[in-house]
Design a protein around this motif. Sequence first.
Motif, PDB file in Angstrom:
ATOM      1  N   ASN A 203       0.830  -1.204   0.000  1.00 52.28           N
ATOM      2  CA  ASN A 203       0.000   0.000   0.000  1.00 52.28           C
ATOM      3  C   ASN A 203       0.867   1.258   0.000  1.00 52.28           C
ATOM      4  OD1 ASN A 203      -1.264   2.058   2.367  1.00 52.28           O
ATOM      5  ND2 ASN A 203      -2.586   1.644   0.608  1.00 52.28           N
ATOM      6  N   ARG A 204       1.909   1.267   0.827  1.00 55.64           N
ATOM      7  CA  ARG A 204       2.796   2.430   0.911  1.00 55.64           C
ATOM      8  C   ARG A 204       3.525   2.654  -0.410  1.00 55.64           C
ATOM      9  NH1 ARG A 204       3.814   4.276   6.679  1.00 55.64           N
ATOM     10  NH2 ARG A 204       2.103   3.211   7.727  1.00 55.64           N
TER      11      ARG A 204
ATOM     12  N   ALA B 109       1.577   1.853  -9.588  1.00 54.83           N
ATOM     13  CA  ALA B 109       0.651   2.203  -8.509  1.00 54.83           C
ATOM     14  C   ALA B 109      -0.552   1.261  -8.507  1.00 54.83           C
ATOM     15  CB  ALA B 109       0.192   3.654  -8.662  1.00 54.83           C
ATOM     16  N   VAL B 110      -1.100   0.993  -9.688  1.00 55.46           N
ATOM     17  CA  VAL B 110      -2.236   0.065  -9.795  1.00 55.46           C
ATOM     18  C   VAL B 110      -1.820  -1.330  -9.352  1.00 55.46           C
ATOM     19  CG1 VAL B 110      -3.831  -1.076 -11.387  1.00 55.46           C
ATOM     20  CG2 VAL B 110      -3.347   1.367 -11.642  1.00 55.46           C
ATOM     21  N   LYS B 111      -0.684  -1.778  -9.810  1.00 56.50           N
ATOM     22  CA  LYS B 111      -0.178  -3.109  -9.452  1.00 56.50           C
ATOM     23  C   LYS B 111      -0.102  -3.281  -7.939  1.00 56.50           C
ATOM     24  CE  LYS B 111       4.269  -5.463  -9.174  1.00 56.50           C
ATOM     25  NZ  LYS B 111       5.691  -5.427  -9.598  1.00 56.50           N
ATOM     26  N   TRP B 112       0.594  -2.365  -7.272  1.00 61.16           N
ATOM     27  CA  TRP B 112       0.796  -2.521  -5.829  1.00 61.16           C
ATOM     28  C   TRP B 112      -0.485  -2.282  -5.051  1.00 61.16           C
ATOM     29  CZ3 TRP B 112       4.625  -5.316  -4.624  1.00 61.16           C
ATOM     30  CH2 TRP B 112       5.824  -5.268  -5.339  1.00 61.16           C
ATOM     31  N   HIS B 113      -1.343  -1.403  -5.546  1.00 65.26           N
ATOM     32  CA  HIS B 113      -2.631  -1.174  -4.877  1.00 65.26           C
ATOM     33  C   HIS B 113      -3.497  -2.430  -4.947  1.00 65.26           C
ATOM     34  CE1 HIS B 113      -6.279   0.550  -3.429  1.00 65.26           C
ATOM     35  NE2 HIS B 113      -6.871   0.613  -4.624  1.00 65.26           N
ATOM     36  N   ASN B 114      -3.535  -3.071  -6.105  1.00 63.24           N
ATOM     37  CA  ASN B 114      -4.326  -4.299  -6.238  1.00 63.24           C
ATOM     38  C   ASN B 114      -3.799  -5.397  -5.314  1.00 63.24           C
ATOM     39  OD1 ASN B 114      -5.753  -2.968  -8.210  1.00 63.24           O
ATOM     40  ND2 ASN B 114      -5.646  -4.615  -9.704  1.00 63.24           N
TER      41      ASN B 114
END
Length: 272
Positions: free
Chosen positions: A211-212, A230-235
């Motif tokens: 998330n961070r 950003a999308v990758k790590w958020h998912n």
Amino acid sequence: MRKRSPFTRTRITRGARAIAEALAKKGDARAMAMLGVLYQKGQGVTADLNKAADWYAQSAAKGNLGAEYSLGEIYLNGMLGDPDPERGRYWMEKAAKQGKPEAEHRMGLLAASETPPDWLEAAEWFNKAAEQGYADSQYNLGVLFAEGRGVEQNRIRAGEWFAKAAVKGHRDAALDYGIMVFRGDGVKKNEKVGAQWLLVSAKRGNPVAQNRVALLFATGRVFEANPIEAVKWHNLAREGGRSDAWLDEFVARLPEETRKAGEAKAQAFQPD
């Protein structure tokens, strides 16, 4: 080099069992412990936890360190039925007092899980294992120093133990150390270094770190802005149970092809 077939490995395991049985009958504690392992794992024999426990017990009675630890785990985890905390603790403590770091760590966990927790004893056991380089204990000791449980609160010492565990690949330690360095909390502030430790933790599957890292890529802070990352790590963080309303809105505003690219990278992700 030609790989051995499963049949070859089976013959080797059966040969090891035959040798161990012969030595065990002569009272060899290491051979008894080996038979315990073979029966527990079903290597060369049909898995039989009762037989494994019997062999561990015979070996432990002769002072074999590994057998004491294995027997303690069997009783504490209730592998033979209901847990037997008294017998499990007895054998685990014997192994811990002989300096086995896994046993020392487990004793620390037992002390921390008492009602009320005995944080002083937990800290003592974690310290013993941590001094031997056991990463889980190094991390737990860092937490105790950060929170002042069983030891005097000391953010500097907490950072030192988190760093030691993080270097060994402990994902939670990498997260906590990364946050401390990013903020300059108990250690010298360095956002770039802190962010790299967060990335290490994220790559090892920690959803909070993911998330961070997603936020850093979304805002372009430290890392160059990269909406796909950003999308990758958020998912990945969401899949791990770490939601974020701001990132939900950020992702929703992105072009569809960017979202899909990030989603594809998340689906292909494999923890380090």
